[in-house]
Design an enzyme around this catalytic site. Structure first.
Site, PDB file in Angstrom:
ATOM      1  N   HIS A   1       0.801  -1.231   0.000  1.00  0.00           N
ATOM      2  CA  HIS A   1       0.000   0.000   0.000  1.00  0.00           C
ATOM      3  C   HIS A   1       0.829   1.274   0.000  1.00  0.00           C
ATOM      4  CE1 HIS A   1      -3.926  -1.980   0.941  1.00  0.00           C
ATOM      5  NE2 HIS A   1      -3.135  -2.877   1.502  1.00  0.00           N
TER       6      HIS A   1
ATOM      7  N   LYS B   1      -8.751  13.462   4.973  1.00  0.00           N
ATOM      8  CA  LYS B   1      -7.849  12.312   4.909  1.00  0.00           C
ATOM      9  C   LYS B   1      -6.843  12.493   6.021  1.00  0.00           C
ATOM     10  CE  LYS B   1      -6.836  13.639   0.606  1.00  0.00           C
ATOM     11  NZ  LYS B   1      -6.772  12.522  -0.331  1.00  0.00           N
ATOM     12  N   ARG B   2      -6.014  11.466   6.296  1.00  0.00           N
ATOM     13  CA  ARG B   2      -4.960  11.655   7.281  1.00  0.00           C
ATOM     14  C   ARG B   2      -4.094  12.858   6.883  1.00  0.00           C
ATOM     15  NH1 ARG B   2      -4.267   7.586  11.227  1.00  0.00           N
ATOM     16  NH2 ARG B   2      -2.518   8.899  11.868  1.00  0.00           N
TER      17      ARG B   2
ATOM     18  N   LYS C   1       0.365  14.406   1.211  1.00  0.00           N
ATOM     19  CA  LYS C   1      -1.008  14.639   0.766  1.00  0.00           C
ATOM     20  C   LYS C   1      -1.265  16.137   0.519  1.00  0.00           C
ATOM     21  CE  LYS C   1      -2.730  10.578   3.314  1.00  0.00           C
ATOM     22  NZ  LYS C   1      -3.369   9.690   2.306  1.00  0.00           N
TER      23      LYS C   1
ATOM     24  N   THR D   1      -8.694   6.410  -1.759  1.00  0.00           N
ATOM     25  CA  THR D   1     -10.017   5.794  -1.863  1.00  0.00           C
ATOM     26  C   THR D   1     -11.106   6.825  -1.557  1.00  0.00           C
ATOM     27  OG1 THR D   1      -9.586   4.956   0.362  1.00  0.00           O
ATOM     28  CG2 THR D   1      -9.430   3.377  -1.440  1.00  0.00           C
TER      29      THR D   1
ATOM     30  N   LYS E   1     -15.000   7.840  -3.284  1.00  0.00           N
ATOM     31  CA  LYS E   1     -16.267   8.100  -2.582  1.00  0.00           C
ATOM     32  C   LYS E   1     -16.864   9.421  -3.043  1.00  0.00           C
ATOM     33  CE  LYS E   1     -14.192   5.587   1.190  1.00  0.00           C
ATOM     34  NZ  LYS E   1     -13.356   5.715   2.396  1.00  0.00           N
TER      35      LYS E   1
HETATM   36  C1  F85 Z   1      -3.170   3.760   2.256  1.00  0.00           C
HETATM   37  N1  F85 Z   1      -2.222   3.380   3.264  1.00  0.00           N
HETATM   38  C2  F85 Z   1      -2.523   4.503   1.106  1.00  0.00           C
HETATM   39  N2  F85 Z   1      -1.605   3.007   5.437  1.00  0.00           N
HETATM   40  O1  F85 Z   1      -1.835   5.628   1.591  1.00  0.00           O
HETATM   41  C3  F85 Z   1      -3.613   4.932   0.146  1.00  0.00           C
HETATM   42  O2  F85 Z   1      -3.048   5.556  -0.980  1.00  0.00           O
HETATM   43  C4  F85 Z   1      -4.400   3.708  -0.302  1.00  0.00           C
HETATM   44  O3  F85 Z   1      -5.510   4.105  -1.038  1.00  0.00           O
HETATM   45  C5  F85 Z   1      -4.884   2.925   0.908  1.00  0.00           C
HETATM   46  O4  F85 Z   1      -3.801   2.598   1.754  1.00  0.00           O
HETATM   47  C6  F85 Z   1      -5.556   1.635   0.510  1.00  0.00           C
HETATM   48  O5  F85 Z   1      -4.756   0.918  -0.367  1.00  0.00           O
HETATM   49  C7  F85 Z   1      -2.553   3.400   4.573  1.00  0.00           C
HETATM   50  O6  F85 Z   1      -3.659   3.741   4.938  1.00  0.00           O
HETATM   51  C8  F85 Z   1      -1.746   2.886   6.776  1.00  0.00           C
HETATM   52  O7  F85 Z   1      -2.775   3.137   7.347  1.00  0.00           O
HETATM   53  C9  F85 Z   1      -0.558   2.467   7.566  1.00  0.00           C
HETATM   54  C10 F85 Z   1      -0.727   2.032   8.858  1.00  0.00           C
HETATM   55  C11 F85 Z   1       0.383   1.678   9.615  1.00  0.00           C
HETATM   56  C12 F85 Z   1       1.654   1.766   9.083  1.00  0.00           C
HETATM   57  C13 F85 Z   1       1.812   2.197   7.789  1.00  0.00           C
HETATM   58  C14 F85 Z   1       0.703   2.555   7.032  1.00  0.00           C
HETATM   59  C15 F85 Z   1       2.881   1.456   9.907  1.00  0.00           C
HETATM   60  C16 F85 Z   1       3.569   0.222   9.405  1.00  0.00           C
HETATM   61  C17 F85 Z   1       3.815   2.604   9.838  1.00  0.00           C
HETATM   62  C18 F85 Z   1       2.522   1.257  11.358  1.00  0.00           C
END
Ligand code: F85
Length: 823
Positions: free
Chosen positions: A373, A564-565, A570, A672, A676
């Protein structure tokens, strides 16, 4: 003995129950039964109504849930396990009512209680067991799998505390714990028969058996009990109910038996919480991993418990012949987070079921599939060998063995190239060696997929280039999608009704049918109804913004949204700079052709991510200046929405005109939220990044606001990036930077935005905010002009919804089903 008796009689009991009990209660009857009990407790009435309703709805699912389980077992369908540290489910009630077609019955049942269904739904706490896109994708996938009649089980962790609650205090993010289980979870069923134990620590010993075969035992372990909590995942009107199995860690009864026997009874029992810590809290990082020991424990706990569950089911059915295991099972790894499942499956097969290495490896590599991802190097998981060696000694041995054998294959492909060996090794050597989890996942998986076309391309040509050369057949793309049940049918009832009136109900399970509404763009009544729907949705969104932020959003203005985060890549910052630009123009009296707009930003920052937190503070400070100036009000309003989550998005995307998807090209794997918004008829202003590219392809450039450098240009520009020159050459950006440096937005807190200013001006700014600023503003100006022609805008809006069919997660899951799982 007692145990045995009760076990042999459960089946009889169930049969008796089936024979003698009344036919199943209707929803209304079940509800009256529950509410009588719940209202007698001293809960407040609205909680009681929600809880009773949820329990009643769950009861309606129990039979189908049981039938699904037994049918899947009977017809020995291939089973898929979706392993994920995150499932961002949000609320379940509305979705269940939609899937079971119980909404009308439910409204009927509520009539006597003078509450609306909407009010009751508001009582449900979001299941926030995820960070962002990756976790929500897992939730959308479960919905699609159930709705497409696939035997897919989600395996995750039942965090006691989900994603933190975000408050904004003086413009700063403040985190507080999300105790989502406080008033209980009506959906879950604790299923202790599925308990397994997961070993930690200890050491390995080897012994030779009677036949002279060497075996390894992992001994003196501290075992933790994994208890299964099942959540029903109803398919859309198809009688299937799949399972999301969430593990909770508990102490085994043997825990600290020594101390126990020494008389420290109370201390020993109190120490049980060491085991319970494992599933206490979700880590709120979404991009940079921090190597915390507890996180590795979570990963191993999930992986081991889930695999033991799968193997136990297998052995019950087929005994210890595993030769067909890979044919009948697929395990999808949601990023590397559960990739420790690779050595764990090897361990279970070899140590517990006594298979030979080659046999076990053949099974593992025909079962595992890995989804990546992210391309961001800081998000790639690496675990310290030192930590492994004491926490999971047996697992470390196995990883070394996997690596040794795999290194032979590399040496074969690149003879005499020791640099290649070092680069591709699962073990990153050095004074503090680390395990590269992505490499481990690739080596052991028969499928490696990216989540959008560009992202997969970049994996093949960049991050995993060598692996692509070695095993091109493993690599494939599965562009993400979102479930049209939650993200259109449920969250946008007005638009759904309009679509259904026009097309019939088929679009809900076949979103490609939306294409047909393209033919309605010249139908005056349809266009007018479309506008009315959007206006009504904007009013609801405005009410939420008023309530949450105290800012007046006027539905006559354009609603421009980025949720978004919060992350530098971003580029919420680019959005804020544009707001400052508009603000400056308004103060200058330069308002010709300016379309009044309301800008909304929302999202959480990882608690340890200082820059992201400063960006939130900047947004809030700019919002304060913008909203408190009566000269500015007619043209511009700006709000930061606190605690953005799944439920908030359900209100936001139906009421949005313009969706901001403005990441630095090459950085957003897919996105994503973009999908939406598109489904709900928003237009996108975006870069050529992630799935934006495919959205643009589907809808055509005339209906998409494209700006900025592409991924290749970003890489090029980086060679010789001079943001200071860009600022001087741009009057607009100069003015914005001037306002920022003057302290205009932080008069009483001097210097707090220094880091932001420096980042924009740094030649090493990875995100190249300055590079895209002028083009962004120019395209925003075009957006404004387009919005002035409401008929034309509405036609574009219709075309966006019409073209969104490809981004249904049903399409994505069809791809996983046919090309990866082959079920
Ligand atoms: C997201 N990743 C991508 N990661 O950023 C988007 O572009 C994509 O659309 C979506 O995945 C779905 O494919 C994402 O949300 C995390 O939430 C995440 C969580 C934990 C970690 C890394 C990424 C650690 C390994 C650093 C704890």
């Amino acid at each position: 003995m007692a145990n045995k008796v009760s076990k042999s009689s459960t089946k009889e009991l169930a049969e008796n129950a089936a024979a003698y009990c009344e036919p199943c209660d209707s929803l209304g009857m079940a509800f009256s039964r529950h509410i009588r009990y719940w209202l007698s407790r001293d809960d407040d009435a609205s909680t009681a109504v929600f809880y009773s309703l949820a329990l009643s709805v769950k009861e309606q699912m129990l039979e189908a849930w049981r039938d699904t389980r037994s049918q899947d077992a009977q017809f020995d369908k291939k089973q898929v396990a979706y392993l994920s540290l995150e499932f961002l489910m949000g609320r379940a009630l509305g979705n269940a009512l939609l899937s079971l077609d119980l909404s009308d019955e439910c409204r009927q049942a509520l009539k006597e209680y003078s509450v609306t269904l909407e009010e009751v739904q508001e009582q449900e706490h979001d299941a926030g067991l995820g960070n962002g896109g990756l976790g929500r994708l897992a939730a959308c996938f479960l919905d699609s799998c159930a709705s497409m009649d696939l035997a897919v089980t989600g395996y995750g962790i039942r965090y006691e505390y989900g994603m933190f609650v975000q408050k904004i205090v003086d413009g700063y993010q403040q985190e507080s714990p999300d105790k989502w289980l406080r008033s209980g979870n009506p959906w879950e069923v604790r299923v202790p028969v599925h308990n397994v134990t997961v070993p930690f620590f200890g050491r390995t010993e080897s012994y030779v058996d009677r036949n002279g075969r060497r075996h390894v035992c992992w001994v003196d372990t501290h075992d933790v009990l994994a208890v299964a909590y099942d959540m029903p995942i109803p398919g859309y009107k198809n009688q299937r109910v799949n399972t999301l199995r969430l593990w909770k860690s508990e102490a085994t009864d043997e825990f600290d038996l020594d101390e126990f026997n020494q008389g420290d009874y109370a201390e020993a029992v109190a120490r049980k919480n060491l085991a319970e810590q494992i599933t206490m809290v979700l880590y709120p990082n979404d991009s940079s991993e921090n190597g915390k020991e507890l996180r590795l424990r979570q990963q191993y706990f999930l992986s081991s418990a889930s695999l033991q569950d799968l193997l136990r089911t297998w052995v019950k059915k087929f005994g210890t012949d595993f030769s067909q295991f890979g044919v009948k099972n697929a395990i999808q790894l949601n990023d590397t987070h559960p990739s420790i499942a690779v050595p764990e499956l090897m361990r279970l097969l070899i140590d517990e079921y006594l298979l030979e290495w080659d046999e076990a490896w053949a099974i593992t590599t025909s079962t595992m599939a890995y989804t990546n991802h992210t391309l961001l190097p800081e998000a790639l998981e690496r675990w310290s060998v030192r930590m492994f060696s004491y926490m999971l000694p047996r697992i470390l041995d196995i990883i070394y063995e996997i690596n040794a054998r795999y290194m032979d294959a590399v040496a074969h492909q690149w003879p005499g190239n020791s640099q290649k060996l070092a680069e591709m090794s699962i073990i990153e050597e050095g004074h503090d060696p680390h395990i590269r989890m992505a490499y481990l996942a690739i080596v052991a998986s028969f499928s490696v997929n990216g989540v959008a076309g560009l992202h997969t391309q970049l994996l093949k040509s960049g991050l995993f280039k060598d692996f692509y050369q070695l095993w091109p057949e493993k690599f494939n793309n599965k562009t993400n999608g979102v479930t049209p049940r939650r993200w259109l049918a449920y969250c946008n009832p007005r638009l759904s009704a309009l679509l259904t009136k026009q097309l019939g109900e088929g679009w809900v399970t076949d979103l490609s049918q939306l294409r047909k509404i393209e033919g309605c763009v010249d139908n005056k009544t349809f266009v007018k109804q479309w506008q009315e729907v959007k206006q009504a949705n904007k009013q609801e969104l405005a009410a939420m913004v008023k309530q949450q932020c105290g800012v007046d959003f006027d539905p006559a203005m354009m609603f421009d949204v980025q949720v978004k985060r919060i992350h530098e890549y971003k580029r919420q910052l680019l959005n804020i700079l544009h707001v400052i630009h508009l603000y400056h123009r308004i103060l200058q009296g330069d308002t010709q052709n300016m379309v009044p707009r309301c800008v909304l930003i929302g999202g959480k920052a990882a608690p340890g991510y200082a820059m992201a937190k400063t960006i939130i503070k900047l947004a809030n400070n700019v919002a304060h200046m913008v909203n408190s100036d009566p000269l500015v009000r007619p043209f511009l309003r700006f709000a930061f929405l606190p605690n953005y989550n799944v439920s908030a998005m359900e209100k936001i995307c139906p009421g949005t005109d313009l969706s901001e998807q403005i990441s630095t090209a090459g950085k957003e794997a897919s996105g994503t939220g973009n999908m939406k918004f598109m489904m709900n008829g928003a237009l996108t202003i975006g870069t050529l990044d992630g799935a934006n590219i495919e959205m643009l392809e589907e809808v055509g450039e005339d209906n998409f606001f494209l700006f900025g450098l592409n991924a290749e240009q970003v890489a090029q520009t980086r060679q010789n990036y001079r943001p200071a020159d860009i600022v001087s050459a741009s009057p607009a950006l100069s003015a914005v930077m001037e306002l920022l440096t003057s302290g205009h937005f932080n008069l009483i807190e001097p210097g707090i935005f220094e880091h932001i200013i420096n980042a924009i001006l740094s030649p090493y700014d990875q995100w190249m905010t300055a590079a895209d600023f002028d083009d962004y503003c120019a395209v925003q100006q075009k957006v404004g002009l387009a919005y002035q022609d409401q008929k034309y805008w509405t036609q574009m809006s219709i075309r966006n919804t019409a073209a969104s069919g490809r981004f249904s997660s049903d399409v994505t899951i069809a791809g996983y089903r046919d090309e990866i799982w082959r079920v």
